[in-house]
Design an enzyme around this catalytic site. Structure first.
Site, short mmCIF file in Angstrom:
data_model
loop_
_atom_site.label_atom_id
_atom_site.label_comp_id
_atom_site.label_asym_id
_atom_site.label_seq_id
_atom_site.Cartn_x
_atom_site.Cartn_y
_atom_site.Cartn_z
CG ASP A 281 1.23 2.50 -18.71
OD1 ASP A 281 0.83 2.01 -19.79
OD2 ASP A 281 1.85 3.58 -18.65
CG HIS B 193 -3.03 -5.78 -24.44
ND1 HIS B 193 -2.87 -4.78 -23.51
CD2 HIS B 193 -3.07 -5.16 -25.65
CE1 HIS B 193 -2.81 -3.61 -24.13
NE2 HIS B 193 -2.94 -3.82 -25.44
CG LEU C 3 -10.19 -9.34 -3.94
CD1 LEU C 3 -9.50 -8.21 -3.18
CD2 LEU C 3 -9.13 -10.08 -4.80
C1 FPP Z 1 -2.04 -0.40 -20.49
O1 FPP Z 1 -0.87 -0.75 -21.17
C2 FPP Z 1 -2.94 -1.53 -20.41
C3 FPP Z 1 -4.19 -1.56 -20.90
C4 FPP Z 1 -4.82 -0.42 -21.59
C5 FPP Z 1 -5.02 -2.76 -20.80
C6 FPP Z 1 -4.91 -3.53 -19.53
C7 FPP Z 1 -5.29 -4.92 -19.81
C8 FPP Z 1 -4.75 -6.03 -19.22
C9 FPP Z 1 -3.78 -5.96 -18.11
C10 FPP Z 1 -5.09 -7.38 -19.68
C11 FPP Z 1 -6.51 -7.70 -19.60
C12 FPP Z 1 -7.09 -7.45 -18.28
C13 FPP Z 1 -8.22 -7.99 -17.86
C14 FPP Z 1 -8.75 -7.63 -16.53
C15 FPP Z 1 -8.96 -8.98 -18.66
P1 FPP Z 1 -0.53 -0.07 -22.56
O2 FPP Z 1 -1.09 -0.91 -23.64
O3 FPP Z 1 -0.99 1.35 -22.53
O4 FPP Z 1 1.04 -0.14 -22.54
P2 FPP Z 1 2.06 0.86 -23.22
O5 FPP Z 1 2.09 2.08 -22.34
O6 FPP Z 1 3.34 0.10 -23.15
O7 FPP Z 1 1.58 1.13 -24.60
#
Ligand code: FPP
Length: 224
Positions: free
Chosen positions: A12, A29, A122
């Protein structure tokens, strides 16, 4: 010292990191993907066998279309560029969640699973379009149609995590302290670490620090 076999992570804070440093949630992201690579490397070094990453929840469809498209394009590019290398590193990819994406991404996810299915170094479980409540309801429907008695062991055979041991450790970055519909059944006895740092800032040192703390916890599993 506790053995560490399975780490689950709620990654997150991408959006907040992106807005703060690049004035763009999507840039967060993109940077988050670099953190994914760092954590995979350490997981292998630490001989962790299962790493479950919450990449997209059933609730994340409520985000703006532009952000959703960006996330899936990022994943598509990552798998296209890195699948050979992932396979060479003997990493197995498994998708948790229902594949309801574009034809191209669905095919790529199926290919990634098929190509890496025999790898044993893994196992990365990528939770995509994943929601724990939906998973449990589907499992209950399936078990009630089967001849199996309803008990814990049998129900687990109908979850998407069948044959995957429960996480020993859950890490959630980004300051928020909730489970957000992630592995509600499987996390029943996991140790939970909430990390203040946003996911793109989470590094090898942070991860190793949590692992060290985890290894020294007295885990009772209800005993004394
Ligand atoms: C949450 O942060 C994150 C996500 C919903 C997406 C996770 C994706 C990645 C780490 C990158 C891509 C991963 C792969 C495996 C290709 P948020 O956007 O909810 O953050 P916020 O709480 O600050 O809004």
């Amino acid at each position: 010292m506790n053995p560490l076999n399975h780490v689950a992570i709620i990654m997150d804070g991408n959006g907040r990191w992106g807005l703060k440093y690049k004035n763009s949630r999507n840039a967060g992201h993109k940077e988050g993907l670099k953190a994914v690579e760092r954590i995979i490397k350490v997981s292998i070094e630490q001989k962790i066998k299962f790493l479950t990453l919450y990449a997209f929840s059933t609730e994340n469809w409520k985000r703006p279309k532009k952000e959703i498209t960006y996330l899936f394009n990022l994943l598509q590019k990552f798998l296209t560029d890195r699948l050979e290398d992932i396979n060479r590193q003997k990493i197995k990819i498994k998708i948790l969640g229902y594949k309801r994406f574009s034809l191209k991404l669905n095919r790529l996810l199926n290919l990634a699973e098929k190509k890496t299915c025999k790898n044993t170094k893994l196992q990365i479980n990528l939770a995509l379009n994943y929601g724990s409540k939906t998973e449990i309801i589907h499992a209950l429907k399936k078990i009630s149609k089967s001849n199996c008695k309803i008990n814990e062991n049998n129900l687990e055979k109908f979850l998407q995590t069948k044959n995957i041991p429960d996480p020993d450790l859950l890490i959630r970055t980004g300051s928020t302290q909730r489970l957000s519909n992630f592995l509600l059944w499987q996390l029943a006895y996991s140790e939970i670490f909430f990390e203040k740092k946003l996911w793109p800032a989470f590094n090898e040192k942070d991860y190793k620090k949590i692992i060290k703390k985890f290894k020294n916890i007295k885990r009772n599993f209800g005993k004394i």
